[in-house]
Motif scaffolding. Structure first.
Motif, short mmCIF file in Angstrom:
data_model
loop_
_atom_site.label_atom_id
_atom_site.label_comp_id
_atom_site.label_asym_id
_atom_site.label_seq_id
_atom_site.Cartn_x
_atom_site.Cartn_y
_atom_site.Cartn_z
N ARG A 141 0.87 -1.12 -0.26
CA ARG A 141 0.03 0.01 0.00
C ARG A 141 0.73 1.38 -0.14
NH1 ARG A 141 -3.84 -1.12 5.00
NH2 ARG A 141 -4.89 0.96 4.32
N SER A 142 2.21 1.16 0.15
CA SER A 142 3.13 2.28 0.20
C SER A 142 3.91 2.20 -1.18
CB SER A 142 4.04 2.01 1.32
OG SER A 142 4.88 3.19 1.43
N VAL A 143 3.98 3.55 -1.80
CA VAL A 143 4.69 3.72 -2.91
C VAL A 143 5.67 5.05 -2.71
CG1 VAL A 143 4.80 4.38 -5.05
CG2 VAL A 143 3.18 2.52 -4.48
N SER A 144 6.95 4.79 -2.77
CA SER A 144 7.99 5.94 -2.35
C SER A 144 8.65 6.19 -4.05
CB SER A 144 8.85 5.71 -1.53
OG SER A 144 8.30 5.45 -0.32
N GLN A 161 17.98 10.62 -3.77
CA GLN A 161 17.19 11.51 -3.05
C GLN A 161 15.91 11.32 -2.96
OE1 GLN A 161 18.85 15.21 -4.96
NE2 GLN A 161 19.14 15.51 -2.88
N PHE A 162 15.19 11.31 -1.82
CA PHE A 162 13.67 10.92 -1.85
C PHE A 162 12.82 11.95 -2.10
CE2 PHE A 162 10.06 9.50 0.37
CZ PHE A 162 9.39 10.39 0.85
N LEU A 163 11.84 11.76 -2.89
CA LEU A 163 10.72 12.75 -3.34
C LEU A 163 9.47 12.93 -2.51
CD1 LEU A 163 11.41 11.77 -7.39
CD2 LEU A 163 11.46 14.27 -6.31
N PHE A 164 9.13 11.58 -2.62
CA PHE A 164 7.65 11.80 -1.68
C PHE A 164 7.24 10.00 -1.44
CE2 PHE A 164 6.55 14.12 -5.84
CZ PHE A 164 6.37 12.82 -6.60
N GLU A 165 6.20 9.90 -0.67
CA GLU A 165 5.90 8.54 -0.25
C GLU A 165 4.38 8.70 0.11
OE1 GLU A 165 4.62 7.48 2.94
OE2 GLU A 165 4.55 5.17 2.89
N TYR A 166 3.76 7.94 -0.48
CA TYR A 166 2.07 7.71 -0.63
C TYR A 166 1.64 6.20 -0.19
CZ TYR A 166 1.83 11.46 -3.57
OH TYR A 166 1.90 12.90 -4.16
N PHE A 167 0.73 6.50 0.94
CA PHE A 167 0.19 5.20 1.68
C PHE A 167 -1.41 5.59 1.47
CE2 PHE A 167 0.31 1.77 4.27
CZ PHE A 167 -0.89 1.90 5.22
N SER A 168 -2.14 4.54 0.97
CA SER A 168 -3.45 4.61 0.85
C SER A 168 -4.11 5.79 0.38
CB SER A 168 -4.19 4.23 1.91
OG SER A 168 -3.95 2.76 2.41
N GLU A 169 -3.31 6.42 -0.79
CA GLU A 169 -3.92 7.57 -1.61
C GLU A 169 -3.44 8.67 -0.58
OE1 GLU A 169 -7.60 7.18 -3.83
OE2 GLU A 169 -7.76 5.32 -2.40
N SER A 174 5.37 16.50 -8.60
CA SER A 174 4.12 16.07 -7.63
C SER A 174 3.78 14.72 -7.96
CB SER A 174 2.98 16.97 -8.33
OG SER A 174 2.76 16.98 -9.59
N GLY A 175 3.07 14.13 -7.41
CA GLY A 175 2.64 12.76 -7.20
C GLY A 175 1.24 12.50 -6.94
N ARG A 176 0.92 11.22 -7.25
CA ARG A 176 -0.62 10.85 -6.57
C ARG A 176 -0.43 9.51 -6.56
NH1 ARG A 176 -5.09 11.95 -11.24
NH2 ARG A 176 -4.08 11.21 -12.91
N GLN A 177 -1.55 8.79 -5.86
CA GLN A 177 -1.60 7.48 -5.62
C GLN A 177 -3.23 7.01 -5.80
OE1 GLN A 177 -1.02 5.38 -1.65
NE2 GLN A 177 -0.09 3.66 -3.04
N PHE A 178 -3.40 5.98 -6.45
CA PHE A 178 -4.85 5.62 -6.85
C PHE A 178 -5.33 4.55 -5.87
CE2 PHE A 178 -5.02 7.90 -10.59
CZ PHE A 178 -3.47 8.16 -11.26
N SER A 179 -6.63 4.08 -5.81
CA SER A 179 -7.01 3.50 -4.89
C SER A 179 -6.53 1.85 -5.04
CB SER A 179 -8.60 3.21 -5.20
OG SER A 179 -8.83 2.88 -6.45
N ASN A 180 -6.04 1.59 -6.09
CA ASN A 180 -5.35 0.13 -6.52
C ASN A 180 -3.81 0.30 -6.12
OD1 ASN A 180 -4.38 1.77 -8.44
ND2 ASN A 180 -4.95 0.39 -10.18
N SER A 181 -3.44 1.40 -5.55
CA SER A 181 -2.02 1.57 -4.93
C SER A 181 -1.06 1.99 -5.98
CB SER A 181 -1.37 0.41 -4.28
OG SER A 181 -2.49 0.21 -3.05
N ARG A 182 -1.50 2.05 -7.38
CA ARG A 182 -0.75 2.33 -8.46
C ARG A 182 -0.48 3.98 -8.31
NH1 ARG A 182 -0.61 4.90 -13.59
NH2 ARG A 182 -2.76 4.92 -13.37
N SER A 183 0.77 4.46 -8.54
CA SER A 183 1.11 5.66 -8.37
C SER A 183 1.65 6.24 -9.63
CB SER A 183 2.37 5.73 -7.28
OG SER A 183 2.61 6.92 -7.01
N GLU A 184 1.43 7.61 -9.75
CA GLU A 184 2.31 8.44 -10.78
C GLU A 184 2.89 9.62 -10.40
OE1 GLU A 184 -1.11 7.87 -14.46
OE2 GLU A 184 -0.93 9.56 -13.33
#
Lengths: 114, 113
Positions: B30-33, B44-52, B65-75
């Motif tokens: 559920r986490s994408v970095s 270098q760390f950009l960002f981390e998403y967990f459950s959107e 910028s980034g985002r995460q979708f409900s299926n945990s895929r991230s852009e």
């Protein structure tokens, strides 16, 4: 803030030589420690990890021991192979708060000659 | 079990353009970095998403910028590209708890000309 310092190399060894790559860290809490390896053109692969003091991580003949007293996590291998040629990264993840990021060292390029 | 998949693998863009990179995490993670890797600055760390939700952000300008979708895929998106944005962008997925390891994709090599 957190930081990782590792010997930058490059390190060049002959096959079957002993390998040590030094890594020391600065962290506010009690971090988990990792070694990652990156082969040419690839992403990072987790090599080994340790989550608390005196833990020893090991994998594929590589070992590293979490030394809290010296804030170190040195990577060792008794007999390197040509296939071990890669870049090695030491990293930490803090244990406290909401900090879920990895902090990496600069990487050490290892070349093993036959 | 499929690993972390990043698309595309290679990208060439012109200064001033924008780009979107995609990351599909390991099933169940559920986490994408996101990390930027360059010869000069290293990883270098950009960002981390967990459950959107974005939980952590690195020290990068707002063009990243980034985002995460409900299926945990991230852009992740980079607008108004600069030459200095040329780098290998790595995505990592994990279960998202403190002591779990991160698994990395092969990266997207972005070249800005």
């Amino acid at each position: 803030g957190n930081s990782v310092t590792q010997m930058e190399g490059p390190v060049t060894l002959s096959e079957e030589a002993f390998l040590t790559i030094n890594c020391t860290y600065t962290a506010t809490g009690y971090p988990s420690l990792f070694w990652y390896v990156q082969y040419p053109g690839e992403g990072l692969q987790l090599l080994l990890k340790a989550t608390k003091a005196d833990d020893k991580g090991s994998n594929k003949g590589f070992e590293a021991t979490y030394r809290k007293e010296t804030t170190s996590f040195h990577l060792e291998k008794g007999s390197v192979q040509v296939s071990d040629s890669a870049v090695y990264f030491c990293a930490l993840k803090d244990s406290g708060g909401s900090n879920y990021k990895l902090t990496f060292g600069k990487g050490t390029l290892l070349t093993v000659n036959p | 079990k499929a690993g972390v998949t990043q698309t595309p693998r290679y990208l060439i863009k012109t200064r001033g353009q924008q780009v979107t990179l995609s990351c599909s995490p390991i099933s169940g993670h559920r986490s994408v970095s996101w990390y930027q890797q360059t010869p000069g600055q290293g990883l270098q760390f950009l960002f981390e998403y967990f459950s959107e939700t974005q939980r952590n952000k690195g020290n990068f300008p707002g063009r990243f910028s980034g985002r995460q979708f409900s299926n945990s895929r991230s852009e992740m998106n980079v607008s108004t590209l600069e030459l200095g944005d040329s780098a290998l962008y790595l995505c990592a997925s994990s279960f998202g708890t403190l002591n779990t390891e991160a698994f990395f994709g092969q990266g997207t090599r972005l070249t800005v000309v």
